[in-house]
Design a protein around this motif. Structure first.
Motif, PDB file in Angstrom:
ATOM      1  N   THR A 172       0.873  -1.075   0.004  1.00  0.00           N
ATOM      2  CA  THR A 172      -0.128   0.024  -0.079  1.00  0.00           C
ATOM      3  C   THR A 172       1.098   1.160  -0.148  1.00  0.00           C
ATOM      4  O   THR A 172       0.680   2.200  -0.754  1.00  0.00           O
ATOM      5  CB  THR A 172      -0.998  -0.173   1.370  1.00  0.00           C
ATOM      6  N   THR A 173       2.094   1.327   0.687  1.00  0.00           N
ATOM      7  CA  THR A 173       2.882   2.439   0.726  1.00  0.00           C
ATOM      8  C   THR A 173       3.561   2.510  -0.438  1.00  0.00           C
ATOM      9  O   THR A 173       3.550   3.769  -0.969  1.00  0.00           O
ATOM     10  CB  THR A 173       3.808   2.227   2.052  1.00  0.00           C
ATOM     11  N   LEU A 174       4.005   1.457  -1.140  1.00  0.00           N
ATOM     12  CA  LEU A 174       4.735   1.328  -2.371  1.00  0.00           C
ATOM     13  C   LEU A 174       3.639   2.083  -3.452  1.00  0.00           C
ATOM     14  O   LEU A 174       4.044   2.878  -4.286  1.00  0.00           O
ATOM     15  CB  LEU A 174       5.094   0.217  -2.743  1.00  0.00           C
ATOM     16  N   THR A 175       2.407   1.677  -3.389  1.00  0.00           N
ATOM     17  CA  THR A 175       1.448   2.176  -4.478  1.00  0.00           C
ATOM     18  C   THR A 175       1.340   3.686  -4.163  1.00  0.00           C
ATOM     19  O   THR A 175       1.376   4.544  -5.075  1.00  0.00           O
ATOM     20  CB  THR A 175       0.349   1.652  -4.052  1.00  0.00           C
ATOM     21  N   ALA A 176       1.134   4.209  -2.850  1.00  0.00           N
ATOM     22  CA  ALA A 176       0.991   5.718  -2.593  1.00  0.00           C
ATOM     23  C   ALA A 176       2.389   6.469  -3.364  1.00  0.00           C
ATOM     24  O   ALA A 176       2.213   7.363  -3.766  1.00  0.00           O
ATOM     25  CB  ALA A 176       1.103   5.849  -1.332  1.00  0.00           C
ATOM     26  N   CYS A 177       3.633   5.698  -3.087  1.00  0.00           N
ATOM     27  CA  CYS A 177       4.792   6.379  -3.416  1.00  0.00           C
ATOM     28  C   CYS A 177       4.898   6.656  -5.197  1.00  0.00           C
ATOM     29  O   CYS A 177       5.175   7.772  -5.593  1.00  0.00           O
ATOM     30  CB  CYS A 177       5.977   5.579  -3.184  1.00  0.00           C
ATOM     31  N   LEU A 178       4.352   5.606  -5.857  1.00  0.00           N
ATOM     32  CA  LEU A 178       4.183   5.782  -7.206  1.00  0.00           C
ATOM     33  C   LEU A 178       3.241   6.625  -7.726  1.00  0.00           C
ATOM     34  O   LEU A 178       3.262   7.514  -8.596  1.00  0.00           O
ATOM     35  CB  LEU A 178       3.850   4.185  -7.729  1.00  0.00           C
ATOM     36  N   LEU A 179       2.269   6.695  -7.150  1.00  0.00           N
ATOM     37  CA  LEU A 179       1.148   7.551  -7.351  1.00  0.00           C
ATOM     38  C   LEU A 179       1.448   9.078  -7.057  1.00  0.00           C
ATOM     39  O   LEU A 179       1.016  10.122  -7.651  1.00  0.00           O
ATOM     40  CB  LEU A 179      -0.104   7.338  -6.593  1.00  0.00           C
ATOM     41  N   ALA A 180       2.184   9.115  -5.789  1.00  0.00           N
ATOM     42  CA  ALA A 180       2.507  10.470  -5.481  1.00  0.00           C
ATOM     43  C   ALA A 180       3.459  11.328  -6.554  1.00  0.00           C
ATOM     44  O   ALA A 180       3.607  12.495  -6.642  1.00  0.00           O
ATOM     45  CB  ALA A 180       3.191  10.636  -3.854  1.00  0.00           C
ATOM     46  N   ALA A 181       4.415  10.361  -7.167  1.00  0.00           N
ATOM     47  CA  ALA A 181       5.015  11.029  -8.401  1.00  0.00           C
ATOM     48  C   ALA A 181       4.280  11.716  -9.185  1.00  0.00           C
ATOM     49  O   ALA A 181       4.691  12.859  -9.699  1.00  0.00           O
ATOM     50  CB  ALA A 181       6.135   9.951  -8.887  1.00  0.00           C
ATOM     51  N   GLY A 182       3.361  11.390  -9.686  1.00  0.00           N
ATOM     52  CA  GLY A 182       2.468  11.775 -10.574  1.00  0.00           C
ATOM     53  C   GLY A 182       1.754  13.167 -10.171  1.00  0.00           C
ATOM     54  O   GLY A 182       1.587  14.111 -10.589  1.00  0.00           O
ATOM     55  N   GLN A 183       1.203  13.133  -8.835  1.00  0.00           N
ATOM     56  CA  GLN A 183       0.620  14.300  -8.231  1.00  0.00           C
ATOM     57  C   GLN A 183       1.532  15.285  -8.058  1.00  0.00           C
ATOM     58  O   GLN A 183       1.111  16.192  -8.376  1.00  0.00           O
ATOM     59  CB  GLN A 183       0.164  13.542  -6.784  1.00  0.00           C
ATOM     60  N   PHE A 184       2.741  15.145  -7.666  1.00  0.00           N
ATOM     61  CA  PHE A 184       3.547  16.178  -7.305  1.00  0.00           C
ATOM     62  C   PHE A 184       4.411  16.595  -8.315  1.00  0.00           C
ATOM     63  O   PHE A 184       4.492  17.844  -8.522  1.00  0.00           O
ATOM     64  CB  PHE A 184       4.686  15.898  -6.298  1.00  0.00           C
ATOM     65  N   GLY A 185       4.394  15.742  -9.455  1.00  0.00           N
ATOM     66  CA  GLY A 185       4.948  16.209 -10.778  1.00  0.00           C
ATOM     67  C   GLY A 185       4.152  17.323 -11.391  1.00  0.00           C
ATOM     68  O   GLY A 185       4.490  18.438 -12.009  1.00  0.00           O
ATOM     69  N   LEU A 186       2.619  16.912 -11.287  1.00  0.00           N
ATOM     70  CA  LEU A 186       1.626  17.705 -11.859  1.00  0.00           C
ATOM     71  C   LEU A 186       1.359  19.105 -11.069  1.00  0.00           C
ATOM     72  O   LEU A 186       1.474  19.927 -11.608  1.00  0.00           O
ATOM     73  CB  LEU A 186       0.335  17.016 -11.684  1.00  0.00           C
ATOM     74  N   ALA A 187       1.274  19.038  -9.748  1.00  0.00           N
ATOM     75  CA  ALA A 187       1.123  20.211  -9.096  1.00  0.00           C
ATOM     76  C   ALA A 187       2.506  21.076  -8.883  1.00  0.00           C
ATOM     77  O   ALA A 187       2.451  22.338  -9.129  1.00  0.00           O
ATOM     78  CB  ALA A 187       0.941  19.719  -7.462  1.00  0.00           C
ATOM     79  N   VAL A 194       7.843   7.149   4.535  1.00  0.00           N
ATOM     80  CA  VAL A 194       8.179   6.441   3.161  1.00  0.00           C
ATOM     81  C   VAL A 194       7.724   7.253   2.058  1.00  0.00           C
ATOM     82  O   VAL A 194       8.471   7.616   1.224  1.00  0.00           O
ATOM     83  CB  VAL A 194       7.779   5.048   3.287  1.00  0.00           C
ATOM     84  N   LEU A 195       6.536   7.582   2.001  1.00  0.00           N
ATOM     85  CA  LEU A 195       5.925   8.311   1.017  1.00  0.00           C
ATOM     86  C   LEU A 195       6.553   9.593   0.800  1.00  0.00           C
ATOM     87  O   LEU A 195       6.643   9.820  -0.406  1.00  0.00           O
ATOM     88  CB  LEU A 195       4.481   8.526   1.361  1.00  0.00           C
ATOM     89  N   TYR A 196       6.805  10.490   1.693  1.00  0.00           N
ATOM     90  CA  TYR A 196       7.343  11.640   1.550  1.00  0.00           C
ATOM     91  C   TYR A 196       8.858  11.551   1.002  1.00  0.00           C
ATOM     92  O   TYR A 196       9.167  12.652   0.797  1.00  0.00           O
ATOM     93  CB  TYR A 196       7.165  12.516   2.842  1.00  0.00           C
ATOM     94  N   VAL A 197       9.294  10.547   1.147  1.00  0.00           N
ATOM     95  CA  VAL A 197      10.672  10.374   0.475  1.00  0.00           C
ATOM     96  C   VAL A 197      10.531  10.859  -1.256  1.00  0.00           C
ATOM     97  O   VAL A 197      11.293  11.386  -1.571  1.00  0.00           O
ATOM     98  CB  VAL A 197      11.512   9.067   0.659  1.00  0.00           C
ATOM     99  N   PHE A 198       9.641  10.248  -1.457  1.00  0.00           N
ATOM    100  CA  PHE A 198       9.115  10.291  -2.841  1.00  0.00           C
ATOM    101  C   PHE A 198       8.611  11.581  -3.247  1.00  0.00           C
ATOM    102  O   PHE A 198       8.929  12.212  -4.387  1.00  0.00           O
ATOM    103  CB  PHE A 198       8.210   9.104  -3.270  1.00  0.00           C
ATOM    104  N   THR A 199       7.893  12.135  -2.492  1.00  0.00           N
ATOM    105  CA  THR A 199       7.221  13.509  -2.560  1.00  0.00           C
ATOM    106  C   THR A 199       8.357  14.552  -2.581  1.00  0.00           C
ATOM    107  O   THR A 199       8.395  15.684  -3.295  1.00  0.00           O
ATOM    108  CB  THR A 199       6.135  13.934  -1.653  1.00  0.00           C
ATOM    109  N   MET A 200       9.281  14.226  -1.836  1.00  0.00           N
ATOM    110  CA  MET A 200      10.229  15.320  -1.651  1.00  0.00           C
ATOM    111  C   MET A 200      11.320  15.165  -2.979  1.00  0.00           C
ATOM    112  O   MET A 200      11.949  16.218  -3.533  1.00  0.00           O
ATOM    113  CB  MET A 200      11.588  14.950  -0.423  1.00  0.00           C
ATOM    114  N   LEU A 201      11.480  14.049  -3.521  1.00  0.00           N
ATOM    115  CA  LEU A 201      12.361  13.637  -4.577  1.00  0.00           C
ATOM    116  C   LEU A 201      11.861  13.964  -5.833  1.00  0.00           C
ATOM    117  O   LEU A 201      12.475  14.210  -6.975  1.00  0.00           O
ATOM    118  CB  LEU A 201      12.950  12.313  -4.513  1.00  0.00           C
ATOM    119  N   ALA A 202      10.604  13.871  -5.964  1.00  0.00           N
ATOM    120  CA  ALA A 202       9.614  13.938  -7.198  1.00  0.00           C
ATOM    121  C   ALA A 202      10.049  15.419  -7.848  1.00  0.00           C
ATOM    122  O   ALA A 202      10.097  15.392  -9.061  1.00  0.00           O
ATOM    123  CB  ALA A 202       8.123  13.658  -6.979  1.00  0.00           C
ATOM    124  N   PRO A 203       9.839  16.372  -7.130  1.00  0.00           N
ATOM    125  CA  PRO A 203       9.851  17.585  -8.062  1.00  0.00           C
ATOM    126  C   PRO A 203      11.153  17.982  -8.547  1.00  0.00           C
ATOM    127  O   PRO A 203      11.681  18.277  -9.832  1.00  0.00           O
ATOM    128  CB  PRO A 203       9.688  18.741  -6.936  1.00  0.00           C
TER     129      PRO A 203
END
Length: 400
Positions: A206-221, A341-350
């Motif tokens: 579930t956490t991995l799923t959120a990480c993958l989805l968050a890359a799209g969300q934060f790339g868009l925003a 864990v999720l916010y590692v991805f949100t931090m790195l995504a931009p």
């Protein structure tokens, strides 16, 4: 009150992408440097999620939510005074420390108030506070930045967050976890909860799923306004207003996907998340195809931004509901761990998105297609959660 507090925090969080074109021009930042500034806020959140979960178990939702808003609001307003990009990023990172209060404590307030067949909608309404704050930021802050500068706009965002925090403290019932002088989850059990988290396939998937989805969300925003500025020569203030439609779509999406989960899928969360991910992939693919055009009509851009918000921002409530349901009694701590864990991805995504654009010589197509791949991968991983749950009856039993 949970929705209001979430909106106040995201007035700051999503105000940053809305102000990114103004910051970039004033501070003469590259795309990669702009991504670092945008990601700094999430670094602070990343470091605070676990501690916020522990604090929620010890002191209750009301106190944690109010303190989080005050921390974020006051430090964001202070960041407006930063003379350099480095100091700005450091202060935004400190402001981010308060952001987990809505995701962790606010989510626990909702989980304890609704039965499983109503949680999808209830959590969607609470999570709608995120795009509501983003909507206010996209509509108000670029206008303020155009008239008086981005620093004044950031002060306004910070003060709005402070007001939301004070209102939350005044209006939310005191749901302190301390029934007999001690927290609901004893501190000595937190190490055990952490070990159980990483040993549980449903929680990890579930956490991995959120990480993958968050890359799209934060790339868009983070980059939709810059995409239209760089590719189609839109004015920064006009491009920033596309986030209005992104967040309008996000508000509708969070409530709609929650309703779909409760009514169409019988409180099953993974299948509607997978459906949302597939829709998001198609939407981002359409964004990538726009680069073939020499200009984009305003109506077409606004419509696509609306759909993008509905799909790429709509899944969050279902993720928080699913991870909380899997966590049982240790909900706040496990949500904090998952979001760390999720916010590692949100931090790195931009910065990663900006780096991909720069590597492609200023073309956004490859970066958008990378987001498409991540959304499709998320659909696969979240469906694996359903299979894992057949093997593991509950991720964390009460008392673990």
């Amino acid at each position: 009150m949970a929705t209001l507090q979430q909106a106040g925090l995201t007035f700051v969080r999503f105000g940053l992408p809305a102000l990114a074109p103004f910051m970039r021009a004033d501070l003469r930042l590259s795309l990669g440097q702009t991504g670092v500034v945008l990601g700094a806020f999430d670094l602070g959140a990343l470091l605070a999620f676990y501690a916020t979960g522990v604090a929620t178990e010890r002191w209750g939702e009301r106190r944690v939510m109010a303190c989080g808003s005050l921390i974020t609001g006051l430090l964001a307003a202070t960041a407006a005074l930063a003379p350099s990009a480095t100091l700005l990023a450091l202060l935004l990172a400190a402001a981010g420390v308060g952001f987990p209060s809505s995701q962790v404590a606010g989510s626990q307030a909702v989980m304890g108030s609704f039965p499983s067949w109503e949680r999808g909608v209830a959590m969607g309404v609470r999570q709608a506070g995120l795009p509501v704050g983003g909507l206010l930021a996209a509509g108000l802050l670029p206008w303020i930045a155009s008239a008086w500068g981005w620093r004044v706009a950031l002060v306004v965002a910070g003060l709005g967050c402070v007001v939301a925090g004070l209102a939350t403290y005044a209006g939310l019932p005191d749901g302190s976890r301390e029934a007999d002088g001690g927290p609901r989850t004893a501190l000595h059990s937190l190490v055990g909860v952490t070990v159980q988290f990483f040993k549980s396939p449903p929680l990890v998937l579930t956490t991995l799923t959120a990480c993958l989805l968050a890359a799209g969300q934060f790339g868009l925003a983070g980059y939709l306004p810059l995409y239209f500025v760089d590719t189609f020569a839109w004015r920064p203030e006009d491009a920033a207003r596309l986030l209005l439609f992104v967040h309008l779509g996000g508000i509708a999406g969070r409530m709609a996907w929650g309703w779909v989960s409760d009514r169409w899928f019988g409180a099953d969360r993974p299948r509607p998340i997978a459906l949302a991910a597939c829709c998001a992939a198609a939407t981002v693919g359409a964004l990538a195809l726009l680069a073939r055009m020499t200009s984009v009509p305003t109506l077409a851009a606004a419509s696509l931004a609306l759909v993008a918000g509905f799909t790429l921002l709509g899944w969050n409530g279902l993720y928080v509901t699913l991870i909380s349901e899997l966590a049982w009694a240790a909900g706040a701590v496990v949500v904090g761990l998952s979001m760390t864990v999720l916010y590692v991805f949100t931090m790195l995504a931009p910065p990663a998105f900006g780096w991909a654009v720069e590597r492609a010589g200023g073309s956004y197509t490859a970066a958008w297609l990378g987001v498409v791949a991540l959304q499709l991968a998320a659909a696969v991983t979240v469906l694996s959660v359903r299979r894992a749950r057949r093997t593991v009856a509950h991720a964390l039993e009460p008392g673990d």
